[in-house]
Design a protein around this motif. Sequence first.
Motif, PDB file in Angstrom:
ATOM      1  N   TYR A   1       0.836  -1.192   0.000  1.00 29.55           N
ATOM      2  CA  TYR A   1       0.000   0.000   0.000  1.00 29.55           C
ATOM      3  C   TYR A   1       0.870   1.240   0.000  1.00 29.55           C
ATOM      4  O   TYR A   1       1.897   1.292   0.680  1.00 29.55           O
ATOM      5  CB  TYR A   1      -0.930   0.007   1.222  1.00 29.55           C
ATOM      6  N   ALA A   2       0.445   2.241  -0.776  1.00 25.63           N
ATOM      7  CA  ALA A   2       1.165   3.508  -0.846  1.00 25.63           C
ATOM      8  C   ALA A   2       0.318   4.585  -0.190  1.00 25.63           C
ATOM      9  O   ALA A   2      -0.902   4.604  -0.325  1.00 25.63           O
ATOM     10  CB  ALA A   2       1.440   3.874  -2.307  1.00 25.63           C
ATOM     11  N   TYR A   3       0.974   5.482   0.526  1.00 24.22           N
ATOM     12  CA  TYR A   3       0.271   6.577   1.175  1.00 24.22           C
ATOM     13  C   TYR A   3       1.229   7.748   1.372  1.00 24.22           C
ATOM     14  O   TYR A   3       2.441   7.589   1.300  1.00 24.22           O
ATOM     15  CB  TYR A   3      -0.312   6.132   2.524  1.00 24.22           C
ATOM     16  N   GLY A   4       0.659   8.916   1.605  1.00 29.76           N
ATOM     17  CA  GLY A   4       1.452  10.116   1.854  1.00 29.76           C
ATOM     18  C   GLY A   4       1.356  11.096   0.702  1.00 29.76           C
ATOM     19  O   GLY A   4       0.941  10.766  -0.404  1.00 29.76           O
ATOM     20  N   ALA A   5       1.738  12.314   1.000  1.00 27.57           N
ATOM     21  CA  ALA A   5       1.637  13.399   0.031  1.00 27.57           C
ATOM     22  C   ALA A   5       2.973  13.702  -0.636  1.00 27.57           C
ATOM     23  O   ALA A   5       3.124  14.755  -1.248  1.00 27.57           O
ATOM     24  CB  ALA A   5       1.109  14.654   0.736  1.00 27.57           C
ATOM     25  N   SER A   6       3.926  12.807  -0.540  1.00 25.04           N
ATOM     26  CA  SER A   6       5.267  13.100  -1.037  1.00 25.04           C
ATOM     27  C   SER A   6       5.286  13.411  -2.534  1.00 25.04           C
ATOM     28  O   SER A   6       5.935  14.372  -2.957  1.00 25.04           O
ATOM     29  CB  SER A   6       6.209  11.934  -0.731  1.00 25.04           C
ATOM     30  N   ALA A   7       4.599  12.626  -3.337  1.00 26.31           N
ATOM     31  CA  ALA A   7       4.582  12.884  -4.780  1.00 26.31           C
ATOM     32  C   ALA A   7       3.894  14.209  -5.082  1.00 26.31           C
ATOM     33  O   ALA A   7       4.353  14.974  -5.946  1.00 26.31           O
ATOM     34  CB  ALA A   7       3.889  11.751  -5.522  1.00 26.31           C
ATOM     35  N   ALA A   8       2.810  14.512  -4.368  1.00 26.34           N
ATOM     36  CA  ALA A   8       2.090  15.770  -4.575  1.00 26.34           C
ATOM     37  C   ALA A   8       2.955  16.958  -4.178  1.00 26.34           C
ATOM     38  O   ALA A   8       3.015  17.974  -4.886  1.00 26.34           O
ATOM     39  CB  ALA A   8       0.791  15.769  -3.763  1.00 26.34           C
ATOM     40  N   VAL A   9       3.654  16.836  -3.065  1.00 27.10           N
ATOM     41  CA  VAL A   9       4.535  17.918  -2.608  1.00 27.10           C
ATOM     42  C   VAL A   9       5.719  18.073  -3.556  1.00 27.10           C
ATOM     43  O   VAL A   9       6.126  19.198  -3.883  1.00 27.10           O
ATOM     44  CB  VAL A   9       4.994  17.662  -1.154  1.00 27.10           C
ATOM     45  N   MET A  10       6.259  16.958  -4.038  1.00 28.81           N
ATOM     46  CA  MET A  10       7.376  17.050  -4.986  1.00 28.81           C
ATOM     47  C   MET A  10       6.941  17.689  -6.302  1.00 28.81           C
ATOM     48  O   MET A  10       7.733  18.368  -6.960  1.00 28.81           O
ATOM     49  CB  MET A  10       7.981  15.667  -5.251  1.00 28.81           C
ATOM     50  N   ALA A  11       5.686  17.524  -6.676  1.00 26.08           N
ATOM     51  CA  ALA A  11       5.178  18.203  -7.871  1.00 26.08           C
ATOM     52  C   ALA A  11       5.209  19.721  -7.668  1.00 26.08           C
ATOM     53  O   ALA A  11       5.565  20.471  -8.584  1.00 26.08           O
ATOM     54  CB  ALA A  11       3.763  17.739  -8.193  1.00 26.08           C
ATOM     55  N   ILE A  12       4.874  20.179  -6.464  1.00 23.61           N
ATOM     56  CA  ILE A  12       4.945  21.614  -6.144  1.00 23.61           C
ATOM     57  C   ILE A  12       6.395  22.070  -6.177  1.00 23.61           C
ATOM     58  O   ILE A  12       6.709  23.143  -6.723  1.00 23.61           O
ATOM     59  CB  ILE A  12       4.323  21.899  -4.753  1.00 23.61           C
ATOM     60  N   VAL A  13       7.298  21.253  -5.621  1.00 29.64           N
ATOM     61  CA  VAL A  13       8.725  21.584  -5.627  1.00 29.64           C
ATOM     62  C   VAL A  13       9.223  21.732  -7.063  1.00 29.64           C
ATOM     63  O   VAL A  13       9.889  22.713  -7.403  1.00 29.64           O
ATOM     64  CB  VAL A  13       9.550  20.505  -4.873  1.00 29.64           C
ATOM     65  N   VAL A  14       8.883  20.777  -7.902  1.00 34.56           N
ATOM     66  CA  VAL A  14       9.302  20.821  -9.306  1.00 34.56           C
ATOM     67  C   VAL A  14       8.685  22.035 -10.012  1.00 34.56           C
ATOM     68  O   VAL A  14       9.342  22.719 -10.787  1.00 34.56           O
ATOM     69  CB  VAL A  14       8.955  19.504 -10.029  1.00 34.56           C
ATOM     70  N   GLY A  15       7.423  22.305  -9.709  1.00 35.96           N
ATOM     71  CA  GLY A  15       6.761  23.473 -10.306  1.00 35.96           C
ATOM     72  C   GLY A  15       7.471  24.765  -9.950  1.00 35.96           C
ATOM     73  O   GLY A  15       7.665  25.632 -10.809  1.00 35.96           O
ATOM     74  N   VAL A  16       7.862  24.914  -8.704  1.00 38.87           N
ATOM     75  CA  VAL A  16       8.562  26.123  -8.267  1.00 38.87           C
ATOM     76  C   VAL A  16       9.952  26.178  -8.899  1.00 38.87           C
ATOM     77  O   VAL A  16      10.384  27.222  -9.417  1.00 38.87           O
ATOM     78  CB  VAL A  16       8.663  26.185  -6.729  1.00 38.87           C
ATOM     79  N   CYS A  17      10.661  25.063  -8.880  1.00 44.77           N
ATOM     80  CA  CYS A  17      12.032  25.041  -9.397  1.00 44.77           C
ATOM     81  C   CYS A  17      12.102  25.271 -10.898  1.00 44.77           C
ATOM     82  O   CYS A  17      13.018  25.917 -11.395  1.00 44.77           O
ATOM     83  CB  CYS A  17      12.710  23.725  -9.050  1.00 44.77           C
ATOM     84  N   THR A  18      11.139  24.753 -11.635  1.00 44.74           N
ATOM     85  CA  THR A  18      11.180  24.930 -13.080  1.00 44.74           C
ATOM     86  C   THR A  18      10.701  26.328 -13.498  1.00 44.74           C
ATOM     87  O   THR A  18      11.086  26.810 -14.555  1.00 44.74           O
ATOM     88  CB  THR A  18      10.320  23.882 -13.803  1.00 44.74           C
ATOM     89  N   HIS A  19       9.907  26.966 -12.663  1.00 37.53           N
ATOM     90  CA  HIS A  19       9.443  28.313 -12.992  1.00 37.53           C
ATOM     91  C   HIS A  19      10.447  29.390 -12.635  1.00 37.53           C
ATOM     92  O   HIS A  19      10.548  30.402 -13.292  1.00 37.53           O
ATOM     93  CB  HIS A  19       8.094  28.612 -12.325  1.00 37.53           C
ATOM     94  N   ALA A  20      11.176  29.164 -11.539  1.00 43.40           N
ATOM     95  CA  ALA A  20      12.085  30.190 -11.018  1.00 43.40           C
ATOM     96  C   ALA A  20      13.289  30.420 -11.895  1.00 43.40           C
ATOM     97  O   ALA A  20      13.662  29.896 -12.777  1.00 43.40           O
ATOM     98  CB  ALA A  20      12.561  29.807  -9.627  1.00 43.40           C
TER      99      ALA A  20
END
Length: 160
Positions: free
Chosen positions: A141-160
Amino acid sequence: MNDIINQIKQSFKKGDILTRLIIANAGVYLSIVALRIIFGLFTSISVDEIDTFTVEYLGVPTNNLTELVFKFYTLITHLFLHIEFNHILSNMILLYFLGKIFLSYFTPKKLLALYLLGGFIGIGLLEIISFISPKFQEANYAYGASAAVMAIVVGVCTHA
């Protein structure tokens, strides 16, 4: 105590999407902690059994599409489920700080969309890898928001 609960309710109602995501994650975590305490005090059920039940009920089944079809709701619930304190702490710290940066460039709707999309893509990739790799033969079973949070991290890093 009642004043704290009212402040949290007001923050959820009037806060931005980032505040709501953090409160939702914290609320689910605190509910699990409350279950651990209640069952630990009044039953013979161990904390590990409670955690296992919670993960099996709210986590996404990997390498088992039949179970996933019947537990389709876990595609959302896994994004808010954290069992370990360090897991939720690290995810929420990253979400808070990088979410603030993200919101300075984009709209709250885009933050929510990226959060959900990141979680869906993360679980999709995990499902693909678990079917392809011989290392993941047994169901888990998989759980947690890690992938969702990493998507935000990638979004910020690729925009900046």
